[in-house]
Design an enzyme around this catalytic site. Structure first.
Site, PDB file in Angstrom:
ATOM      1  CB  CYS A 182     -15.108   3.461  -8.497  1.00  0.00           C
ATOM      2  SG  CYS A 182     -13.375   3.330  -8.010  1.00  0.00           S
ATOM      3  CG  HIS A 220     -12.222   2.948 -12.669  1.00  0.00           C
ATOM      4  ND1 HIS A 220     -12.367   2.798 -11.311  1.00  0.00           N
ATOM      5  CD2 HIS A 220     -12.334   1.706 -13.199  1.00  0.00           C
ATOM      6  CE1 HIS A 220     -12.572   1.523 -11.030  1.00  0.00           C
ATOM      7  NE2 HIS A 220     -12.563   0.834 -12.160  1.00  0.00           N
ATOM      8  CG  ASN A 266      -2.552  -5.388  -1.589  1.00  0.00           C
ATOM      9  OD1 ASN A 266      -1.496  -5.998  -1.507  1.00  0.00           O
ATOM     10  ND2 ASN A 266      -3.001  -4.592  -0.635  1.00  0.00           N
ATOM     11  N   GLY A 305      -5.392  -9.437  -1.600  1.00  0.00           N
ATOM     12  CA  GLY A 305      -5.930  -8.611  -0.528  1.00  0.00           C
ATOM     13  C   GLY A 305      -6.431  -7.258  -0.990  1.00  0.00           C
ATOM     14  CG  HIS A 314      -5.140   1.311  -4.120  1.00  0.00           C
ATOM     15  ND1 HIS A 314      -6.195   0.625  -4.688  1.00  0.00           N
ATOM     16  CD2 HIS A 314      -4.822   0.643  -2.994  1.00  0.00           C
ATOM     17  CE1 HIS A 314      -6.505  -0.401  -3.922  1.00  0.00           C
ATOM     18  NE2 HIS A 314      -5.690  -0.435  -2.895  1.00  0.00           N
TER      19      HIS A 314
END
Ligand code: 5GP
Ligand code: ZN
Length: 114
Positions: free
Chosen positions: A4, A46, A87, A93, A100
């Site tokens: 990631c 995460h 998003n 998107g 985030h």
């Protein structure tokens, strides 16, 4: 999480322009800014998107949201207005599968978004 991108940024395996950091949250500059201010706020843990918010406890969520607000405040974004974006998935998107929040400021944004 292995492979990631933002976990690697949180662990400093990949370099980023860090603006703020606590034990739980990191704020860094977007590598391809779309506005004069373009920061990304992430939990270090995460979480693939806001849809997994149940994986964070109340104080973690509070710390993350208050970090967004204090960043915007410190940068003086409130007076002229600014945008906070997260998003989710393909239609949203989302290109990085680690939660985030974009903080976008210092220009006018259109609505509805593209
Ligand atoms: P998303 O499209 O998932 O909402 O946002 C991901 C953001 O991460 C994009 O704005 C993109 O420019 C940014 N980004 C992608 N790779 C990197 C990187 O390696 N470093 C930094 N600082 N930002 C990145
Ligand atoms: Zn991650």
């Amino acid at each position: 999480m292995k492979d990631c991108l933002f976990c690697k940024i949180a662990n400093k395996e990949i370099e980023s322009d860090i603006v703020f950091e606590s034990d739980k949250v990191m704020v860094f500059k977007d590598v391809s800014p779309v506005a004069p201010v373009h920061l990304l706020v992430i939990p270090k843990k995460h979480i693939s998107s806001i849809m997994e918010i149940d994986k964070m406890d109340g104080p973690e969520i509070e710390g993350m949201m208050k970090t967004i607000v204090s960043m915007a405040s410190d940068l003086g974004l409130e007076k002229d207005g600014f945008r906070i974006v997260t998003n989710i998935g393909d239609n949203g998107g989302q290109s990085v599968g680690h939660l985030h929040f974009h903080i976008l400021g210092k220009r006018k944004f259109v609505w509805p978004p593209g």
